[in-house]
Design a protein around this motif. Structure first.
Motif, PDB file in Angstrom:
ATOM      1  N   TYR A   3      37.661  41.949  35.217  1.00 58.97           N
ATOM      2  CA  TYR A   3      38.274  42.724  36.297  1.00 58.97           C
ATOM      3  C   TYR A   3      38.815  44.037  35.743  1.00 58.97           C
ATOM      4  O   TYR A   3      39.001  44.204  34.542  1.00 58.97           O
ATOM      5  CB  TYR A   3      39.393  41.943  36.997  1.00 58.97           C
ATOM      6  CG  TYR A   3      40.650  41.776  36.181  1.00 58.97           C
ATOM      7  CD1 TYR A   3      41.714  42.656  36.324  1.00 58.97           C
ATOM      8  CD2 TYR A   3      40.783  40.734  35.270  1.00 58.97           C
ATOM      9  CE1 TYR A   3      42.877  42.505  35.578  1.00 58.97           C
ATOM     10  CE2 TYR A   3      41.929  40.571  34.533  1.00 58.97           C
ATOM     11  CZ  TYR A   3      42.978  41.461  34.687  1.00 58.97           C
ATOM     12  OH  TYR A   3      44.117  41.311  33.948  1.00 58.97           O
ATOM     13  N   PHE A   4      39.045  44.957  36.674  1.00 62.28           N
ATOM     14  CA  PHE A   4      39.701  46.212  36.332  1.00 62.28           C
ATOM     15  C   PHE A   4      40.542  46.623  37.528  1.00 62.28           C
ATOM     16  O   PHE A   4      40.390  46.079  38.623  1.00 62.28           O
ATOM     17  CB  PHE A   4      38.687  47.313  35.963  1.00 62.28           C
ATOM     18  CG  PHE A   4      37.803  47.740  37.095  1.00 62.28           C
ATOM     19  CD1 PHE A   4      38.157  48.796  37.921  1.00 62.28           C
ATOM     20  CD2 PHE A   4      36.610  47.075  37.349  1.00 62.28           C
ATOM     21  CE1 PHE A   4      37.336  49.178  38.972  1.00 62.28           C
ATOM     22  CE2 PHE A   4      35.783  47.455  38.391  1.00 62.28           C
ATOM     23  CZ  PHE A   4      36.144  48.512  39.207  1.00 62.28           C
ATOM     24  N   GLU A  15      41.480  45.189  32.696  1.00 58.09           N
ATOM     25  CA  GLU A  15      42.180  43.916  32.540  1.00 58.09           C
ATOM     26  C   GLU A  15      43.659  44.037  32.155  1.00 58.09           C
ATOM     27  O   GLU A  15      44.105  43.443  31.171  1.00 58.09           O
ATOM     28  CB  GLU A  15      41.436  43.036  31.534  1.00 58.09           C
ATOM     29  CG  GLU A  15      40.037  42.707  31.978  1.00 58.09           C
ATOM     30  CD  GLU A  15      39.332  41.688  31.106  1.00 58.09           C
ATOM     31  OE1 GLU A  15      39.849  41.315  30.034  1.00 58.09           O
ATOM     32  OE2 GLU A  15      38.250  41.248  31.512  1.00 58.09           O
ATOM     33  N   PRO A  16      44.450  44.779  32.953  1.00 60.51           N
ATOM     34  CA  PRO A  16      45.874  44.851  32.628  1.00 60.51           C
ATOM     35  C   PRO A  16      46.542  43.492  32.782  1.00 60.51           C
ATOM     36  O   PRO A  16      46.141  42.683  33.630  1.00 60.51           O
ATOM     37  CB  PRO A  16      46.425  45.848  33.649  1.00 60.51           C
ATOM     38  CG  PRO A  16      45.475  45.764  34.799  1.00 60.51           C
ATOM     39  CD  PRO A  16      44.131  45.489  34.185  1.00 60.51           C
ATOM     40  N   ASP A  17      47.566  43.247  31.958  1.00 59.93           N
ATOM     41  CA  ASP A  17      48.353  42.026  32.092  1.00 59.93           C
ATOM     42  C   ASP A  17      49.343  42.210  33.243  1.00 59.93           C
ATOM     43  O   ASP A  17      49.348  43.248  33.917  1.00 59.93           O
ATOM     44  CB  ASP A  17      49.052  41.686  30.778  1.00 59.93           C
ATOM     45  CG  ASP A  17      50.005  42.778  30.293  1.00 59.93           C
ATOM     46  OD1 ASP A  17      50.326  43.720  31.068  1.00 59.93           O
ATOM     47  OD2 ASP A  17      50.424  42.703  29.134  1.00 59.93           O
ATOM     48  N   ALA A  18      50.185  41.213  33.476  1.00 57.16           N
ATOM     49  CA  ALA A  18      51.126  41.266  34.599  1.00 57.16           C
ATOM     50  C   ALA A  18      52.049  42.475  34.508  1.00 57.16           C
ATOM     51  O   ALA A  18      52.346  43.114  35.518  1.00 57.16           O
ATOM     52  CB  ALA A  18      51.937  39.975  34.669  1.00 57.16           C
ATOM     53  N   GLU A  19      52.479  42.809  33.303  1.00 58.34           N
ATOM     54  CA  GLU A  19      53.347  43.975  33.129  1.00 58.34           C
ATOM     55  C   GLU A  19      52.596  45.256  33.504  1.00 58.34           C
ATOM     56  O   GLU A  19      53.126  46.130  34.183  1.00 58.34           O
ATOM     57  CB  GLU A  19      53.832  44.052  31.684  1.00 58.34           C
ATOM     58  CG  GLU A  19      54.835  45.155  31.432  1.00 58.34           C
ATOM     59  CD  GLU A  19      55.338  45.135  29.995  1.00 58.34           C
ATOM     60  OE1 GLU A  19      55.401  46.229  29.406  1.00 58.34           O
ATOM     61  OE2 GLU A  19      55.667  44.049  29.492  1.00 58.34           O
ATOM     62  N   GLY A  20      51.358  45.352  33.063  1.00 54.15           N
ATOM     63  CA  GLY A  20      50.536  46.516  33.405  1.00 54.15           C
ATOM     64  C   GLY A  20      50.276  46.598  34.899  1.00 54.15           C
ATOM     65  O   GLY A  20      50.292  47.688  35.481  1.00 54.15           O
ATOM     66  N   ASP A  37      46.435  53.708  47.726  1.00 53.93           N
ATOM     67  CA  ASP A  37      46.507  52.335  47.248  1.00 53.93           C
ATOM     68  C   ASP A  37      46.214  52.214  45.767  1.00 53.93           C
ATOM     69  O   ASP A  37      45.757  53.158  45.133  1.00 53.93           O
ATOM     70  CB  ASP A  37      45.524  51.452  48.025  1.00 53.93           C
ATOM     71  CG  ASP A  37      44.066  51.791  47.724  1.00 53.93           C
ATOM     72  OD1 ASP A  37      43.739  52.987  47.602  1.00 53.93           O
ATOM     73  OD2 ASP A  37      43.252  50.857  47.607  1.00 53.93           O
ATOM     74  N   VAL A  38      46.498  51.024  45.248  1.00 54.83           N
ATOM     75  CA  VAL A  38      46.015  50.581  43.941  1.00 54.83           C
ATOM     76  C   VAL A  38      45.176  49.346  44.235  1.00 54.83           C
ATOM     77  O   VAL A  38      45.382  48.676  45.254  1.00 54.83           O
ATOM     78  CB  VAL A  38      47.150  50.261  42.936  1.00 54.83           C
ATOM     79  CG1 VAL A  38      48.004  51.477  42.671  1.00 54.83           C
ATOM     80  CG2 VAL A  38      48.003  49.109  43.405  1.00 54.83           C
ATOM     81  N   SER A  39      44.216  49.059  43.383  1.00 52.53           N
ATOM     82  CA  SER A  39      43.356  47.913  43.665  1.00 52.53           C
ATOM     83  C   SER A  39      42.905  47.231  42.389  1.00 52.53           C
ATOM     84  O   SER A  39      42.845  47.841  41.326  1.00 52.53           O
ATOM     85  CB  SER A  39      42.136  48.348  44.478  1.00 52.53           C
ATOM     86  OG  SER A  39      41.340  49.252  43.736  1.00 52.53           O
ATOM     87  N   LEU A  40      42.603  45.945  42.550  1.00 51.69           N
ATOM     88  CA  LEU A  40      42.025  45.142  41.487  1.00 51.69           C
ATOM     89  C   LEU A  40      40.638  44.726  41.961  1.00 51.69           C
ATOM     90  O   LEU A  40      40.489  44.207  43.065  1.00 51.69           O
ATOM     91  CB  LEU A  40      42.872  43.903  41.218  1.00 51.69           C
ATOM     92  CG  LEU A  40      42.396  42.992  40.080  1.00 51.69           C
ATOM     93  CD1 LEU A  40      43.590  42.362  39.394  1.00 51.69           C
ATOM     94  CD2 LEU A  40      41.427  41.925  40.548  1.00 51.69           C
ATOM     95  N   THR A  41      39.628  44.970  41.133  1.00 51.51           N
ATOM     96  CA  THR A  41      38.259  44.579  41.456  1.00 51.51           C
ATOM     97  C   THR A  41      37.765  43.571  40.425  1.00 51.51           C
ATOM     98  O   THR A  41      37.776  43.851  39.221  1.00 51.51           O
ATOM     99  CB  THR A  41      37.330  45.808  41.482  1.00 51.51           C
ATOM    100  OG1 THR A  41      37.814  46.746  42.447  1.00 51.51           O
ATOM    101  CG2 THR A  41      35.901  45.396  41.844  1.00 51.51           C
ATOM    102  N   ALA A  87      42.500  38.065  38.915  1.00 54.04           N
ATOM    103  CA  ALA A  87      42.552  38.435  37.493  1.00 54.04           C
ATOM    104  C   ALA A  87      42.271  37.223  36.615  1.00 54.04           C
ATOM    105  O   ALA A  87      41.615  37.333  35.577  1.00 54.04           O
ATOM    106  CB  ALA A  87      43.908  39.043  37.145  1.00 54.04           C
ATOM    107  N   ALA A  88      42.732  36.055  37.051  1.00 56.32           N
ATOM    108  CA  ALA A  88      42.504  34.817  36.309  1.00 56.32           C
ATOM    109  C   ALA A  88      41.167  34.171  36.673  1.00 56.32           C
ATOM    110  O   ALA A  88      40.832  33.108  36.150  1.00 56.32           O
ATOM    111  CB  ALA A  88      43.644  33.833  36.577  1.00 56.32           C
ATOM    112  N   GLY A  89      40.434  34.785  37.587  1.00 54.19           N
ATOM    113  CA  GLY A  89      39.154  34.238  38.007  1.00 54.19           C
ATOM    114  C   GLY A  89      39.265  33.189  39.092  1.00 54.19           C
ATOM    115  O   GLY A  89      38.272  32.540  39.428  1.00 54.19           O
ATOM    116  N   ASP A  90      40.449  33.019  39.676  1.00 51.63           N
ATOM    117  CA  ASP A  90      40.657  31.998  40.700  1.00 51.63           C
ATOM    118  C   ASP A  90      40.409  32.599  42.090  1.00 51.63           C
ATOM    119  O   ASP A  90      41.328  32.770  42.897  1.00 51.63           O
ATOM    120  CB  ASP A  90      42.062  31.409  40.591  1.00 51.63           C
ATOM    121  CG  ASP A  90      42.200  30.111  41.365  1.00 51.63           C
ATOM    122  OD1 ASP A  90      41.277  29.762  42.134  1.00 51.63           O
ATOM    123  OD2 ASP A  90      43.246  29.448  41.199  1.00 51.63           O
TER     124      ASP A  90
END
Length: 101
Positions: A3-4, A15-20, A37-41, A87-90
């Protein structure tokens, strides 16, 4: 890479961690009409977008058969929790969240 994330100005973070992720969410303070927005793909194509004010949108732009889902008034902590799912693939847990379609 699984992910990014895009920041509010369209920059990417691999792949930022929770803090990122939290720092990227903090960038929503500078959101405007052009950069809302911000997004995770996830590598599967599923995307979770977060907007200032607590709007979340969950969608896969490559899958016309699945309507985007949204949640409103989501807290920052809940947004971080939901970002952590893909992010965890779930993806199943992310999809099972109470999205309004």
């Amino acid at each position: 890479m699984s992910y990014f994330m895009y920041d509010v100005m369209g920059g990417t973070a691999d792949e930022p961690d929770a803090e990122g992720m939290g720092r990227l969410l903090d960038g929503l303070a500078q959101a405007d009409d052009e950069h809302p927005d911000v997004s995770l793909t996830h590598e599967s194509g599923w995307c979770l977008s977060a907007f200032r004010g607590g709007l979340l949108v969950w969608e896969n732009p490559d899958e016309d058969a699945v309507a985007p889902g949204e949640m409103r008034d989501v807290t920052r902590d809940e947004t971080l929790r939901l970002l952590g799912l893909p992010a965890a693939g779930d993806l199943a847990a992310a999809e099972a969240s109470p999205w309004r379609r």
